[in-house]
Scaffold this motif. Structure first.
Motif, PDB file in Angstrom:
ATOM      1  N   MET A 189     -31.310 -37.690  56.349  1.00  0.00           N
ATOM      2  CA  MET A 189     -31.718 -36.891  57.493  1.00  0.00           C
ATOM      3  C   MET A 189     -30.459 -36.472  58.227  1.00  0.00           C
ATOM      4  O   MET A 189     -29.749 -37.293  58.803  1.00  0.00           O
ATOM      5  CB  MET A 189     -32.609 -37.741  58.411  1.00  0.00           C
ATOM      6  CG  MET A 189     -33.421 -36.915  59.356  1.00  0.00           C
ATOM      7  SD  MET A 189     -34.986 -36.411  58.578  1.00  0.00           S
ATOM      8  CE  MET A 189     -34.663 -34.694  58.266  1.00  0.00           C
TER       9      MET A 189
ATOM     10  N   HIS B 150     -33.679 -41.884  55.420  1.00  0.00           N
ATOM     11  CA  HIS B 150     -35.095 -41.994  55.779  1.00  0.00           C
ATOM     12  C   HIS B 150     -35.953 -42.117  54.535  1.00  0.00           C
ATOM     13  O   HIS B 150     -35.529 -41.755  53.440  1.00  0.00           O
ATOM     14  CB  HIS B 150     -35.562 -40.731  56.520  1.00  0.00           C
ATOM     15  CG  HIS B 150     -35.126 -40.656  57.948  1.00  0.00           C
ATOM     16  ND1 HIS B 150     -35.548 -39.672  58.790  1.00  0.00           N
ATOM     17  CD2 HIS B 150     -34.312 -41.465  58.679  1.00  0.00           C
ATOM     18  CE1 HIS B 150     -35.010 -39.855  59.997  1.00  0.00           C
ATOM     19  NE2 HIS B 150     -34.248 -40.935  59.947  1.00  0.00           N
TER      20      HIS B 150
ATOM     21  N   HIS C  11     -34.670 -39.634  51.699  1.00  0.00           N
ATOM     22  CA  HIS C  11     -33.825 -38.461  51.934  1.00  0.00           C
ATOM     23  C   HIS C  11     -32.736 -38.793  52.943  1.00  0.00           C
ATOM     24  O   HIS C  11     -32.827 -39.781  53.658  1.00  0.00           O
ATOM     25  CB  HIS C  11     -34.655 -37.269  52.432  1.00  0.00           C
ATOM     26  CG  HIS C  11     -35.500 -37.556  53.645  1.00  0.00           C
ATOM     27  ND1 HIS C  11     -36.750 -38.127  53.539  1.00  0.00           N
ATOM     28  CD2 HIS C  11     -35.268 -37.374  54.963  1.00  0.00           C
ATOM     29  CE1 HIS C  11     -37.254 -38.270  54.761  1.00  0.00           C
ATOM     30  NE2 HIS C  11     -36.368 -37.829  55.647  1.00  0.00           N
TER      31      HIS C  11
ATOM     32  N   MET D  47     -41.802 -40.577  58.906  1.00  0.00           N
ATOM     33  CA  MET D  47     -40.487 -40.925  58.361  1.00  0.00           C
ATOM     34  C   MET D  47     -40.006 -42.227  58.976  1.00  0.00           C
ATOM     35  O   MET D  47     -40.143 -42.437  60.182  1.00  0.00           O
ATOM     36  CB  MET D  47     -39.486 -39.813  58.648  1.00  0.00           C
ATOM     37  CG  MET D  47     -39.868 -38.508  57.970  1.00  0.00           C
ATOM     38  SD  MET D  47     -38.517 -37.329  57.979  1.00  0.00           S
ATOM     39  CE  MET D  47     -38.402 -36.923  59.700  1.00  0.00           C
TER      40      MET D  47
HETATM   41 CU   LIG Z   1     -36.264 -37.854  57.812  1.00  0.00          CU
END
Ligand SMILES: [Cu+2]
Length: 148
Positions: free
Chosen positions: A106, A71, A104, A82
């Motif tokens: 997720m 994400h 990141h 996101m």
């Molecule tokens: Cu996320």
């Protein structure tokens, strides 16, 4: 003879290590601590593509979660949202930093309760040309990134 075989085996192991080191390097891997009932957790890592080819993160998986996606957090009209990132590129010779407020991993649907200092293993499928190389990353659960 035995000594020779042992030596050859060690040489082979060393060669394998160097090979994987030459392709990708990972640093600063961690997962942010979440409440015990959290359905999602965020993981961060810095990935370096040491090859002369562009690479793409084609999939992410972990045996400890039902699903993992890449994400990016973006701010739209003052609200953080996101967005899933498919085939996120890491250009030849470049680094990609997954960090809070940006890209990141997720981690969705933990299969068991996870707590501070537990380790999560994530596999990244890195596309290089027409091949996909699996990279395993061990990510400890921390309150924040701490440098050793
Ligand atoms: Cu996320």
């Amino acid at each position: 003879m035995y000594k020779f075989i042992l030596f050859a085996f060690i040489a082979l192991l060393t060669a394998c290590n160097q090979d994987s080191k030459n392709t990708f390097t990972t640093n600063d891997a961690w997962v942010r601590e979440a409440p015990p009932n959290a359905s999602m957790m965020a993981g961060y890592v810095t990935l370096k593509n040491n090859t002369d080819q562009d690479s793409f993160i084609t999939y992410v998986k972990s045996k400890q979660f039902n699903m993992v996606e890449v994400h990016r957090t973006i701010v739209v009209d003052g609200v953080a949202k996101m967005r899933r990132q498919d085939d996120l590129p890491i250009p030849a010779g470049s680094s990609l930093k997954l960090e809070p407020g940006s890209y990141h991993l997720m981690l969705m649907g933990p299969k068991s309760a996870l707590k501070l200092n537990d380790e999560i293993t994530v596999t990244l499928g890195m596309k290089l040309g027409d091949k996909i190389e699996d990279i395993d990353i061990v990510m400890p659960i921390k309150k924040q990134l701490t440098k050793n």
